[in-house]
Structure formats: structure tokens, C-alpha cells
Design a protein around this motif. Structure first.
Motif, PDB file in Angstrom:
ATOM      1  N   LEU A  22      25.911   6.111  -1.511  1.00 49.12           N
ATOM      2  CA  LEU A  22      26.467   7.411  -1.112  1.00 49.12           C
ATOM      3  C   LEU A  22      25.593   8.558  -1.607  1.00 49.12           C
ATOM      4  CD1 LEU A  22      30.289   6.838  -1.759  1.00 49.12           C
ATOM      5  CD2 LEU A  22      29.141   6.982   0.450  1.00 49.12           C
ATOM      6  N   ILE A  23      25.076   8.430  -2.829  1.00 46.67           N
ATOM      7  CA  ILE A  23      24.190   9.468  -3.377  1.00 46.67           C
ATOM      8  C   ILE A  23      22.903   9.554  -2.554  1.00 46.67           C
ATOM      9  CG2 ILE A  23      22.814  10.125  -5.386  1.00 46.67           C
ATOM     10  CD1 ILE A  23      24.993   8.888  -7.141  1.00 46.67           C
ATOM     11  N   ILE A  24      22.358   8.386  -2.188  1.00 50.86           N
ATOM     12  CA  ILE A  24      21.144   8.363  -1.365  1.00 50.86           C
ATOM     13  C   ILE A  24      21.399   9.013  -0.005  1.00 50.86           C
ATOM     14  CG2 ILE A  24      19.509   6.847  -0.180  1.00 50.86           C
ATOM     15  CD1 ILE A  24      19.845   4.875  -2.494  1.00 50.86           C
ATOM     16  N   GLU A  25      22.530   8.660   0.599  1.00 53.57           N
ATOM     17  CA  GLU A  25      22.873   9.247   1.896  1.00 53.57           C
ATOM     18  C   GLU A  25      23.017  10.756   1.797  1.00 53.57           C
ATOM     19  OE1 GLU A  25      26.540   9.226   5.146  1.00 53.57           O
ATOM     20  OE2 GLU A  25      26.548   7.807   3.475  1.00 53.57           O
ATOM     21  N   ALA A  26      23.701  11.242   0.757  1.00 53.20           N
ATOM     22  CA  ALA A  26      23.891  12.687   0.591  1.00 53.20           C
ATOM     23  C   ALA A  26      22.558  13.385   0.337  1.00 53.20           C
ATOM     24  CB  ALA A  26      24.851  12.944  -0.572  1.00 53.20           C
ATOM     25  N   TYR A  27      21.676  12.756  -0.419  1.00 52.42           N
ATOM     26  CA  TYR A  27      20.371  13.371  -0.724  1.00 52.42           C
ATOM     27  C   TYR A  27      19.569  13.615   0.545  1.00 52.42           C
ATOM     28  CZ  TYR A  27      15.574  13.822  -2.383  1.00 52.42           C
ATOM     29  OH  TYR A  27      14.289  14.258  -2.605  1.00 52.42           O
ATOM     30  N   PHE A  28      19.470  12.596   1.399  1.00 56.35           N
ATOM     31  CA  PHE A  28      18.676  12.738   2.622  1.00 56.35           C
ATOM     32  C   PHE A  28      19.380  13.641   3.640  1.00 56.35           C
ATOM     33  CE2 PHE A  28      16.837   8.670   1.067  1.00 56.35           C
ATOM     34  CZ  PHE A  28      15.515   9.086   1.015  1.00 56.35           C
ATOM     35  N   THR A  29      20.710  13.641   3.647  1.00 61.93           N
ATOM     36  CA  THR A  29      21.438  14.539   4.538  1.00 61.93           C
ATOM     37  C   THR A  29      21.219  15.997   4.149  1.00 61.93           C
ATOM     38  OG1 THR A  29      23.139  12.850   4.925  1.00 61.93           O
ATOM     39  CG2 THR A  29      23.714  15.119   5.443  1.00 61.93           C
ATOM     40  N   LEU A  30      21.226  16.272   2.843  1.00 59.47           N
ATOM     41  CA  LEU A  30      21.032  17.639   2.362  1.00 59.47           C
ATOM     42  C   LEU A  30      19.578  18.085   2.442  1.00 59.47           C
ATOM     43  CD1 LEU A  30      23.386  17.498  -0.750  1.00 59.47           C
ATOM     44  CD2 LEU A  30      23.784  18.774   1.364  1.00 59.47           C
ATOM     45  N   ALA A  31      18.659  17.148   2.653  1.00 68.51           N
ATOM     46  CA  ALA A  31      17.236  17.514   2.760  1.00 68.51           C
ATOM     47  C   ALA A  31      16.902  18.109   4.122  1.00 68.51           C
ATOM     48  CB  ALA A  31      16.366  16.287   2.499  1.00 68.51           C
ATOM     49  N   LEU A  32      17.721  17.833   5.129  1.00 68.09           N
ATOM     50  CA  LEU A  32      17.410  18.277   6.489  1.00 68.09           C
ATOM     51  C   LEU A  32      17.395  19.802   6.653  1.00 68.09           C
ATOM     52  CD1 LEU A  32      19.399  15.590   8.526  1.00 68.09           C
ATOM     53  CD2 LEU A  32      16.954  15.659   8.030  1.00 68.09           C
ATOM     54  N   PRO A  33      18.383  20.555   6.097  1.00 65.73           N
ATOM     55  CA  PRO A  33      18.339  22.015   6.270  1.00 65.73           C
ATOM     56  C   PRO A  33      17.077  22.658   5.699  1.00 65.73           C
ATOM     57  CG  PRO A  33      20.522  21.323   5.574  1.00 65.73           C
ATOM     58  CD  PRO A  33      19.644  20.126   5.457  1.00 65.73           C
ATOM     59  N   ALA A  34      16.513  22.116   4.632  1.00 66.88           N
ATOM     60  CA  ALA A  34      15.282  22.681   4.067  1.00 66.88           C
ATOM     61  C   ALA A  34      14.128  22.555   5.058  1.00 66.88           C
ATOM     62  CB  ALA A  34      14.941  21.969   2.758  1.00 66.88           C
ATOM     63  N   TYR A  35      14.037  21.409   5.734  1.00 68.46           N
ATOM     64  CA  TYR A  35      13.002  21.246   6.758  1.00 68.46           C
ATOM     65  C   TYR A  35      13.226  22.233   7.906  1.00 68.46           C
ATOM     66  CZ  TYR A  35      11.535  16.868   4.547  1.00 68.46           C
ATOM     67  OH  TYR A  35      11.056  15.924   3.659  1.00 68.46           O
ATOM     68  N   THR A  36      14.487  22.423   8.280  1.00 64.73           N
ATOM     69  CA  THR A  36      14.787  23.368   9.353  1.00 64.73           C
ATOM     70  C   THR A  36      14.350  24.790   8.980  1.00 64.73           C
ATOM     71  OG1 THR A  36      16.703  22.029   9.989  1.00 64.73           O
ATOM     72  CG2 THR A  36      16.619  24.279  10.828  1.00 64.73           C
ATOM     73  N   ALA A  37      14.610  25.189   7.738  1.00 63.74           N
ATOM     74  CA  ALA A  37      14.217  26.524   7.275  1.00 63.74           C
ATOM     75  C   ALA A  37      12.703  26.692   7.313  1.00 63.74           C
ATOM     76  CB  ALA A  37      14.745  26.753   5.860  1.00 63.74           C
ATOM     77  N   ASN A  38      11.973  25.682   6.900  1.00 64.58           N
ATOM     78  CA  ASN A  38      10.506  25.768   6.921  1.00 64.58           C
ATOM     79  C   ASN A  38       9.968  25.840   8.350  1.00 64.58           C
ATOM     80  OD1 ASN A  38      10.315  25.678   4.124  1.00 64.58           O
ATOM     81  ND2 ASN A  38      10.214  23.442   4.071  1.00 64.58           N
ATOM     82  N   ILE A  39      10.589  25.088   9.254  1.00 63.41           N
ATOM     83  CA  ILE A  39      10.153  25.133  10.650  1.00 63.41           C
ATOM     84  C   ILE A  39      10.340  26.528  11.234  1.00 63.41           C
ATOM     85  CG2 ILE A  39      10.691  24.309  12.973  1.00 63.41           C
ATOM     86  CD1 ILE A  39      11.257  21.570  11.769  1.00 63.41           C
ATOM     87  N   VAL A  40      11.494  27.156  10.934  1.00 60.89           N
ATOM     88  CA  VAL A  40      11.780  28.479  11.485  1.00 60.89           C
ATOM     89  C   VAL A  40      10.907  29.552  10.851  1.00 60.89           C
ATOM     90  CG1 VAL A  40      13.556  30.262  11.732  1.00 60.89           C
ATOM     91  CG2 VAL A  40      14.138  27.852  12.094  1.00 60.89           C
ATOM     92  N   ASP A  41      10.758  29.524   9.522  1.00 62.45           N
ATOM     93  CA  ASP A  41      10.069  30.606   8.812  1.00 62.45           C
ATOM     94  C   ASP A  41       8.555  30.451   8.796  1.00 62.45           C
ATOM     95  OD1 ASP A  41      12.459  31.853   8.234  1.00 62.45           O
ATOM     96  OD2 ASP A  41      12.722  30.787   6.334  1.00 62.45           O
ATOM     97  N   ILE A  42       8.073  29.224   8.819  1.00 63.42           N
ATOM     98  CA  ILE A  42       6.629  29.000   8.679  1.00 63.42           C
ATOM     99  C   ILE A  42       6.000  28.566  10.001  1.00 63.42           C
ATOM    100  CG2 ILE A  42       4.855  27.669   7.478  1.00 63.42           C
ATOM    101  CD1 ILE A  42       6.754  27.419   5.117  1.00 63.42           C
ATOM    102  N   CYS A  43       6.559  27.485  10.558  1.00 66.97           N
ATOM    103  CA  CYS A  43       5.914  26.885  11.735  1.00 66.97           C
ATOM    104  C   CYS A  43       5.998  27.785  12.958  1.00 66.97           C
ATOM    105  CB  CYS A  43       6.546  25.528  12.028  1.00 66.97           C
ATOM    106  SG  CYS A  43       6.469  24.392  10.626  1.00 66.97           S
ATOM    107  N   ILE A  44       7.228  28.226  13.279  1.00 67.39           N
ATOM    108  CA  ILE A  44       7.400  29.045  14.487  1.00 67.39           C
ATOM    109  C   ILE A  44       6.709  30.398  14.335  1.00 67.39           C
ATOM    110  CG2 ILE A  44       9.106  30.190  15.958  1.00 67.39           C
ATOM    111  CD1 ILE A  44      11.013  27.922  15.355  1.00 67.39           C
TER     112      ILE A  44
END
Length: 303
Positions: A22-44
């Protein structure tokens, strides 16, 4: 209650593995918004396509690992609860065989049948939901709160307000629903008792032409059970749409207040998107707890 817990403690190794998953699942689930923020602020913003591909690959890997953890969690939880239910039925049978005549008179046979079938199945279902959903909810909520604090946005008060509204909702629903589960349990025992009396006393019923009386008696009990269950589910089924409305209002409030900071240049768009996702995950973690409210109440009535 202690005997029920002792049966679960015997499977402590599997429970520890489930918590780790459950901890592993929560860790990877919570990692997704950080990637989204980087895509919007840096990549785009910089039109950095290679970084978008790398971030996308990382998000796919994180999602796959979270999915694998989820599958393993459910697999282990189902196996554990199935064995737990079997051990519980064995204990109930062993205990029932030691009852004295006085105890057998105090506890009806219809009640024992209900305990070993319907009640054990509900306890099994509650245990499975506890291992897969209720334990996961605080892990996801704590991780989401930590990530929200790290973002450094002063819109957290909206999330706190929403959580307080959800707690008030929980108290109101529980005050209406909880007393009715004990009543449903008693009516269910009455239905089992009436059905057993009709089956075992069929020759006598036919001899004295009591078919209509027995039929009306069972119909009256069934109608009472139906009305009580409809009234209970009427309140219980208000939970999902109400929570959806509260979460939607939360997102609207975050976007409304965050748009001013984005316009002033004090907040990046990607960070605001990540904050919305974390806030949604924190609030959504309450959903499993609400779904288990009824089962927890039933569980309490059974023991």
C-alpha cells in the motif's frame, strides 16, 4: 472481539506485506502530479519535447508499478480474508458445540445460522475492505498533505474546510444510519426463525390449516425488513453524490483563488495543477472510509 483479532494476528506476515504494498502504491500514485507540474511549467513553456517524452515514460512506469502493487494487495487480501472467514466459522462451530441447554435456549438456532453465514461473510468483506481501502486512505492522505506542504501554496485552507465539511457529513449520516443496522440484524434473525418454523412445522401447519396465517406473518416481517432497509439505504446512498459535489466545489475554489496568484506571477500554472491533484487525492481517500461506514457499523453490531 479479542478472538477475532487473534485470528487476524496469526496472519501478521501477510498483513505487513500488504501495508508495504500500500505504501509503494501510494508513493507512485503521489509521484504523478509532480511530473504533471514539470510538464506544464518546463516542457510546454520551453517546448522541450525530449523532456516531455522522458516525463511521460516515467509516469507510465510509475502507473504500472502502482497497478502491480494494487493487484498484489488485492490478491493477498482476498486469500487472507478467505482463510480468516474459514477459521472464524470453525471457531463458531466449536463454540456452539460446547453450549449448555441453557445457552442454547438463550441463543436461538436462527441467530446461530445467521452468525455463521451472513455475519461471517460481512466480517470477511469488512476485513478485505479494511486491508485494501481503509489502510490505504490515511497513507495516501498523509503523503498528499506532505506534498501539499512542500508546494508552499497558501490555499491549503480550502482543503481543510472541505475535510471539515466531510467530517460533519459523516457525523450526520452515522447518526441516521448506525441505529438502523442493529434493527436490521434483529429483523433478519426473525425472518430466519419464521422460515425455520415453517419448514420444520409444515405437517402441523397443514393439519390445522394455518397456511394463510404463516404466510401473512412472514409477509409482515419481510415488509418491515424491506421498509427499514430502504430507509437505511436512502441516507447511505446520499454519500457518493454529496462527496462528489463537495470535491467539485473544492476544485472550483482552488482554481478561482489560484488564478489570481497565477495572474500576479506568484504561482506557476503547473504547481496549481499539482496542488489540485494532491487535494483531490487527499479528499478522495475519504471515499473508501465512507463506503466502509455501513460495514463497520454492521461489524460492530455482529460482535
Amino acid at each position: 472481539m479479542n478472538k477475532i483479532i487473534s485470528l487476524l494476528i496469526k496472519q501478521y506476515k501477510i498483513i505487513i506485506i500488504v501495508i508495504i504494498l500500500l505504501i509503494i502504491e501510494a508513493y507512485f500514485t503521489l509521484a504523478l502530479p509532480a511530473y504533471t507540474a514539470n510538464i506544464v511549467d518546463i516542457c510546454i513553456k520551453n517546448a522541450d519535447m525530449p523532456y516531455i517524452y522522458d516525463a511521460g515514460k516515467s509516469m507510465i512506469i510509475a502507473t504500472a508499478l502502482a497497478l502491480i502493487s494494487l493487484i498484489l494487495t488485492y490478491f493477498l487480501a482476498i486469500r487472507l480474508t478467505a482463510k480468516f472467514a474459514g477459521d472464524l466459522r470453525k471457531n463458531i462451530l466449536s463454540r456452539a458445540l460446547t453450549f449448555s441447554n441453557y445457552e442454547l435456549n438463550e441463543i436461538s438456532k436462527s441467530s446461530l445460522i445467521t452468525r455463521t453465514t451472513h455475519d461471517v461473510s460481512n466480517i470477511q468483506m469488512f476485513t478485505r475492505i479494511f486491508l485494501t481501502d481503509i489502510l490505504y486512505a490515511p497513507i495516501l492522505a498523509v503523503g498528499g498533505i506532505i506534498n501539499v506542504i512542500q508546494l508552499g501554496i497558501d490555499l491549503y485552507w480550502i482543503v481543510v474546510l472541505v475535510l471539515l465539511l466531510i467530517i460533519v457529513l459523516l457525523v450526520v449520516i452515522l447518526s441516521k444510519v448506525l441505529p438502523k443496522f442493529g434493527k436490521l440484524q434483529k429483523i433478519r434473525d426473525s425472518i430466519n426463525r419464521n422460515a425455520r418454523e415453517m419448514l420444520t412445522g409444515t405437517p402441523i401447519i397443514k393439519t390445522f390449516v394455518r397456511q394463510d396465517y404463516e404466510r401473512n406473518k412472514l409477509k409482515k416481517t419481510n415488509t418491515y425488513f424491506k421498509d427499514t432497509e430502504i430507509n437505511t439505504n436512502k441516507y447511505y446512498n446520499l454519500i457518493p453524490p454529496t462527496l462528489t459535489l463537495v470535491m467539485s466545489l473544492m476544485v472550483v475554489g482552488i482554481i478561482f483563488h489560484g488564478s489570481f496568484e497565477v495572474q500576479n506571477g506568484t504561482l506557476l500554472t503547473g504547481v496549481l495543477v499539482a496542488f489540485i491533484q494532491y487535494s483531490t487525492q487527499i479528499t478522495a481517500s475519504i471515499f473508501p472510509d465512507f463506503k466502509c461506514v455501513g460495514n463497520a457499523a454492521k461489524f460492530y453490531c455482529f460482535i
